[in-house]
Design a protein around this motif. Structure first.
Motif, mmCIF file in Angstrom:
data_model
loop_
_atom_site.group_PDB
_atom_site.id
_atom_site.type_symbol
_atom_site.label_atom_id
_atom_site.label_comp_id
_atom_site.label_asym_id
_atom_site.label_seq_id
_atom_site.Cartn_x
_atom_site.Cartn_y
_atom_site.Cartn_z
ATOM 1 N N ILE A 8 36.307 29.103 47.867
ATOM 2 C CA ILE A 8 37.105 29.945 46.974
ATOM 3 C C ILE A 8 36.249 30.419 45.802
ATOM 4 C CG2 ILE A 8 39.071 29.984 45.392
ATOM 5 C CD1 ILE A 8 40.415 27.932 47.335
ATOM 6 N N MET A 11 34.128 33.222 46.927
ATOM 7 C CA MET A 11 34.905 34.458 47.073
ATOM 8 C C MET A 11 35.220 35.076 45.713
ATOM 9 S SD MET A 11 37.550 33.678 50.193
ATOM 10 C CE MET A 11 37.810 31.915 49.988
ATOM 11 N N LEU A 12 35.570 34.233 44.740
ATOM 12 C CA LEU A 12 35.859 34.728 43.397
ATOM 13 C C LEU A 12 34.610 35.325 42.756
ATOM 14 C CD1 LEU A 12 38.179 31.853 42.148
ATOM 15 C CD2 LEU A 12 38.865 34.216 42.592
ATOM 16 N N ARG A 38 41.618 42.921 47.632
ATOM 17 C CA ARG A 38 40.590 41.879 47.752
ATOM 18 C C ARG A 38 41.107 40.553 47.209
ATOM 19 N NH1 ARG A 38 34.813 44.574 47.020
ATOM 20 N NH2 ARG A 38 35.267 46.571 47.963
ATOM 21 N N GLN A 41 43.479 38.723 49.578
ATOM 22 C CA GLN A 41 42.777 38.036 50.667
ATOM 23 C C GLN A 41 42.322 36.650 50.224
ATOM 24 O OE1 GLN A 41 39.651 40.743 51.759
ATOM 25 N NE2 GLN A 41 41.041 42.156 52.788
ATOM 26 N N ILE A 42 41.888 36.545 48.985
ATOM 27 C CA ILE A 42 41.464 35.241 48.463
ATOM 28 C C ILE A 42 42.674 34.336 48.298
ATOM 29 C CG2 ILE A 42 40.391 34.042 46.515
ATOM 30 C CD1 ILE A 42 38.749 36.651 46.051
ATOM 31 N N LYS A 43 43.760 34.862 47.729
ATOM 32 C CA LYS A 43 44.970 34.063 47.534
ATOM 33 C C LYS A 43 45.492 33.510 48.861
ATOM 34 C CE LYS A 43 46.719 36.488 43.465
ATOM 35 N NZ LYS A 43 47.800 37.369 42.999
ATOM 36 N N GLN A 45 43.854 32.622 51.367
ATOM 37 C CA GLN A 45 43.001 31.539 51.850
ATOM 38 C C GLN A 45 43.025 30.321 50.928
ATOM 39 O OE1 GLN A 45 39.133 32.719 53.385
ATOM 40 N NE2 GLN A 45 39.805 34.843 53.296
ATOM 41 N N ALA A 46 43.660 30.452 49.763
ATOM 42 C CA ALA A 46 43.646 29.379 48.781
ATOM 43 C C ALA A 46 44.658 28.274 49.071
ATOM 44 C CB ALA A 46 43.895 29.941 47.390
ATOM 45 N N VAL A 54 43.776 29.970 41.381
ATOM 46 C CA VAL A 54 43.142 31.184 41.897
ATOM 47 C C VAL A 54 43.752 32.430 41.242
ATOM 48 C CG1 VAL A 54 42.848 32.612 43.967
ATOM 49 C CG2 VAL A 54 42.423 30.164 44.069
#
Length: 76
Positions: A8, A11-12, A38, A41-43, A45-46, A54
């Motif tokens: 994460i 990604m951040l 974008r 997409q991170i959220k 996967q968090a 996040v």
């Protein structure tokens, strides 16, 4: 399966690095559309355990460039 904290963070970091280019290539709402796609997409996967952390980090990134995130647009 959800991403690890290290994944994460990576990604951040990539999201933060992309902000100057996104600001240059996109005006106003187009920036936010691209940025939030974008970020989402991170959220995703968090996972729930990391979601608030996040989301806060995602809001902080554009503020480093003088851009208020949508969560700060509405005030009392």
């Amino acid at each position: 399966m959800y991403a690890t904290t290290d994944q994460i963070e990576h990604m951040l970091s990539k999201l933060a690095i992309s902000v100057p280019r996104l600001l240059t290539e996109n005006d106003g709402m187009d920036f936010w559309i691209e940025y939030l796609q974008r970020a989402d997409q991170i959220k995703e996967q968090a996972g729930l355990d990391n979601y608030d952390w996040v989301a806060s980090r995602i809001d902080e990134i554009p503020m480093k460039y003088g851009v208020l995130p949508p969560s700060q647009w509405m005030c009392c």
